[in-house]
Design an enzyme around this catalytic site. Structure first.
Site, PDB file in Angstrom:
ATOM      1  N   HIS A  72       0.843  -1.191   0.000  1.00  0.00           N
ATOM      2  CA  HIS A  72       0.000   0.000   0.000  1.00  0.00           C
ATOM      3  C   HIS A  72       0.881   1.244   0.000  1.00  0.00           C
ATOM      4  O   HIS A  72       1.777   1.388   0.833  1.00  0.00           O
ATOM      5  CB  HIS A  72      -0.908   0.030   1.225  1.00  0.00           C
ATOM      6  CG  HIS A  72      -2.084  -0.881   1.107  1.00  0.00           C
ATOM      7  ND1 HIS A  72      -3.180  -0.797   1.953  1.00  0.00           N
ATOM      8  CD2 HIS A  72      -2.365  -1.886   0.241  1.00  0.00           C
ATOM      9  CE1 HIS A  72      -4.073  -1.724   1.612  1.00  0.00           C
ATOM     10  NE2 HIS A  72      -3.588  -2.385   0.581  1.00  0.00           N
ATOM     11  N   TYR A 201      -9.361   5.322   7.728  1.00  0.00           N
ATOM     12  CA  TYR A 201      -9.487   5.716   9.128  1.00  0.00           C
ATOM     13  C   TYR A 201     -10.559   6.794   9.196  1.00  0.00           C
ATOM     14  O   TYR A 201     -10.434   7.830   8.539  1.00  0.00           O
ATOM     15  CB  TYR A 201      -8.172   6.276   9.665  1.00  0.00           C
ATOM     16  CG  TYR A 201      -7.036   5.274   9.734  1.00  0.00           C
ATOM     17  CD1 TYR A 201      -6.723   4.640  10.927  1.00  0.00           C
ATOM     18  CD2 TYR A 201      -6.269   4.980   8.606  1.00  0.00           C
ATOM     19  CE1 TYR A 201      -5.677   3.739  11.008  1.00  0.00           C
ATOM     20  CE2 TYR A 201      -5.221   4.070   8.671  1.00  0.00           C
ATOM     21  CZ  TYR A 201      -4.929   3.459   9.870  1.00  0.00           C
ATOM     22  OH  TYR A 201      -3.894   2.570   9.938  1.00  0.00           O
ATOM     23  N   PRO A 293      -3.503   0.564  18.857  1.00  0.00           N
ATOM     24  CA  PRO A 293      -3.314   0.015  17.510  1.00  0.00           C
ATOM     25  C   PRO A 293      -3.539   1.003  16.377  1.00  0.00           C
ATOM     26  O   PRO A 293      -3.303   0.654  15.220  1.00  0.00           O
ATOM     27  CB  PRO A 293      -4.345  -1.114  17.454  1.00  0.00           C
ATOM     28  CG  PRO A 293      -5.413  -0.708  18.420  1.00  0.00           C
ATOM     29  CD  PRO A 293      -4.711   0.024  19.514  1.00  0.00           C
ATOM     30  N   LYS A 297       1.686   0.168  15.095  1.00  0.00           N
ATOM     31  CA  LYS A 297       3.097   0.142  15.493  1.00  0.00           C
ATOM     32  C   LYS A 297       3.491  -1.043  16.367  1.00  0.00           C
ATOM     33  O   LYS A 297       4.674  -1.261  16.589  1.00  0.00           O
ATOM     34  CB  LYS A 297       3.446   1.440  16.243  1.00  0.00           C
ATOM     35  CG  LYS A 297       3.350   2.691  15.393  1.00  0.00           C
ATOM     36  CD  LYS A 297       4.266   2.616  14.203  1.00  0.00           C
ATOM     37  CE  LYS A 297       4.100   3.781  13.262  1.00  0.00           C
ATOM     38  NZ  LYS A 297       4.752   3.579  11.969  1.00  0.00           N
ATOM     39  N   TYR A 385       4.235   6.817   9.488  1.00  0.00           N
ATOM     40  CA  TYR A 385       3.404   5.651   9.176  1.00  0.00           C
ATOM     41  C   TYR A 385       4.210   4.532   8.533  1.00  0.00           C
ATOM     42  O   TYR A 385       4.021   3.346   8.859  1.00  0.00           O
ATOM     43  CB  TYR A 385       2.254   6.070   8.249  1.00  0.00           C
ATOM     44  CG  TYR A 385       1.115   5.071   8.204  1.00  0.00           C
ATOM     45  CD1 TYR A 385       0.058   5.177   9.097  1.00  0.00           C
ATOM     46  CD2 TYR A 385       1.098   4.047   7.275  1.00  0.00           C
ATOM     47  CE1 TYR A 385      -0.996   4.280   9.065  1.00  0.00           C
ATOM     48  CE2 TYR A 385       0.049   3.138   7.226  1.00  0.00           C
ATOM     49  CZ  TYR A 385      -0.996   3.260   8.121  1.00  0.00           C
ATOM     50  OH  TYR A 385      -2.026   2.343   8.085  1.00  0.00           O
TER      51      TYR A 385
END
Length: 390
Positions: A72, A201, A293, A297, A385
């Site tokens: 991704h 998200y 979460p 990480k 990220y």
């Protein structure tokens, strides 16, 4: 029995450490309280950072991840009824993440360990760590009803938050930092196609939601819920209805539902134990730190610890240097706290905090709007990220 490194815990951290040490010619034995099937049944993270993918390649277990995982180059933020893409590749020089379940990582590591004929003791009960403040540590345990002793040079505590490793350290030697979040994640696993090509998200007035996946045919969805909720209170239909309410109209319309094959509620916490080394005992992964979460990480931070620890032990045995061992805790914790900060910030940005009132919601919306319209802010997000460089 004797080995060079005794590893407590056969989760991905312990198995990855064992594989990296084995490739360097360093003998190790893993002790695991549960059986292999139980370990594989744990439903955990599914986003692999670039740095973790590189480490799995180094360990020789990355082939299936590259073959079956989904690379991704971005993800989407949903708020105020619209979706906004965050590019990961451009701001980071081509880096990306791989969607590949932690269960699959564990499976690959187990297969590699079995193929190499390395020792893993499952159903190791009554594990106790001894004399790790000396140069001759040892571990006692029972297996098949018989008492056993494992002598070693070092002990690696990779046995999670509730494991024996951190619990064996005197409380006076530990500094603990913890934040408990006032909500949990209700998650389901379903054999349905993902609603989008990348993760979504969602910040919504009803609470946070996440649309994730494990494969092109298996999805993982979450909604923020009360800590007082019980899984039994949530039927599949109730979950899908609530998820739809927290998505933008187009995504809600495209959502494909189906029966759940797993459903659970996970509390959220930020936790760090300092230091991470006590003589010949090293803590790694969840034994030393927990992150919410939201930023994906947990597994990646455990892999980071394992990278530092494996190199420190290889330096000790191959290069006869103690530098990596001496600096292990400080080196790990610099990275740990950066990941803790990111995970806390991303959680604070996307979740409903009722005690913050209307002004809290307005501030969230302002920061989300700034994030999606600022190149500098998007770059900071992308760098964190995909995984900060070592």
């Amino acid at each position: 029995m004797r080995t060079q490194v005794a590893i407590i815990g056969a989760g991905p951290a312990g198995l990855l450490l064992g594989q990296l040490l084995h490739k360097a010619g360093i003998d190790n034995v893993i002790l695991e309280r549960q059986d292999g099937d139980y370990v594989l049944a744990r439903i955990r993270a599914g986003v692999i950072e670039q740095t973790t993918a590189d480490l799995l390649d180094e360990a020789g277990v990355g082939a299936r991840m590259h073959r079956e995982g989904m690379a991704h180059d971005g993800f989407e933020l949903c708020f105020n009824g619209g979706r906004h893409r965050i590019d990961l590749s451009g701001p980071t020089g081509g880096k990306h993440v791989v969607v590949y379940g932690q269960t699959e990582v564990t499976h690959d590591l187990m297969d590699a360990r079995k193929a190499a004929g390395l020792t893993t003791v499952y159903h190791a009960d009554k594990v106790e760590l001894h004399d790790f403040d000396t140069t001759k540590p040892w571990v006692s345990y029972t297996a098949n009803g018989e008492s056993q002793v494992l002598h070693c040079d070092f002990i690696a505590g990779c046995d999670g938050y509730h494991g024996v490793s951190r619990a064996s350290v005197p409380a006076s030697a530990l500094s603990l930092y913890e934040k408990i979040y006032p909500f949990g994640w209700l998650g389901i696993l379903a054999d349905t196609p993902p609603v989008a090509e990348e993760l979504i998200y969602s910040n919504h007035a009803r609470g946070f939601a996440l649309c994730s996946m494990r494969s092109p045919t298996r999805t993982r969805y979450y909604v923020q819920c009360s800590l007082e909720d019980k899984v039994e209170q949530w039927s599949d239909d109730a979950f899908w209805d609530e998820l739809r309410r927290r998505l933008d109209p187009a995504t809600a319309e495209a959502l494909v539902t189906g029966p759940s094959i797993e459903k659970s509620i996970a509390p959220l916490r930020s936790f760090v134990a300092e230091p991470m080394r006590f003589g010949q005992l090293f803590l790694a992964g969840d034994a030393a730190h927990i992150v919410p979460p939201t930023g994906a990480k947990g597994l990646n931070l455990a892999a980071s610890d394992v990278r530092y620890l494996s190199r420190a032990l290889i330096e000790h045995y191959i290069e006869k240097s103690e530098a990596g061992i001496r600096h292990y805790s400080d080196t790990c914790l610099r990275r740990v706290w950066k990941a803790e900060r990111f995970s806390w910030w991303f959680t604070s940005l996307t979740h409903l905090f009722p005690d913050q009132g209307a002004i809290g919601a307005k501030l969230q919306q302002a920061e989300l709007d700034y994030l999606v319209h600022s190149e500098a802010a998007r770059t900071v997000m992308a760098e964190n990220y995909v995984g900060l460089p070592f």
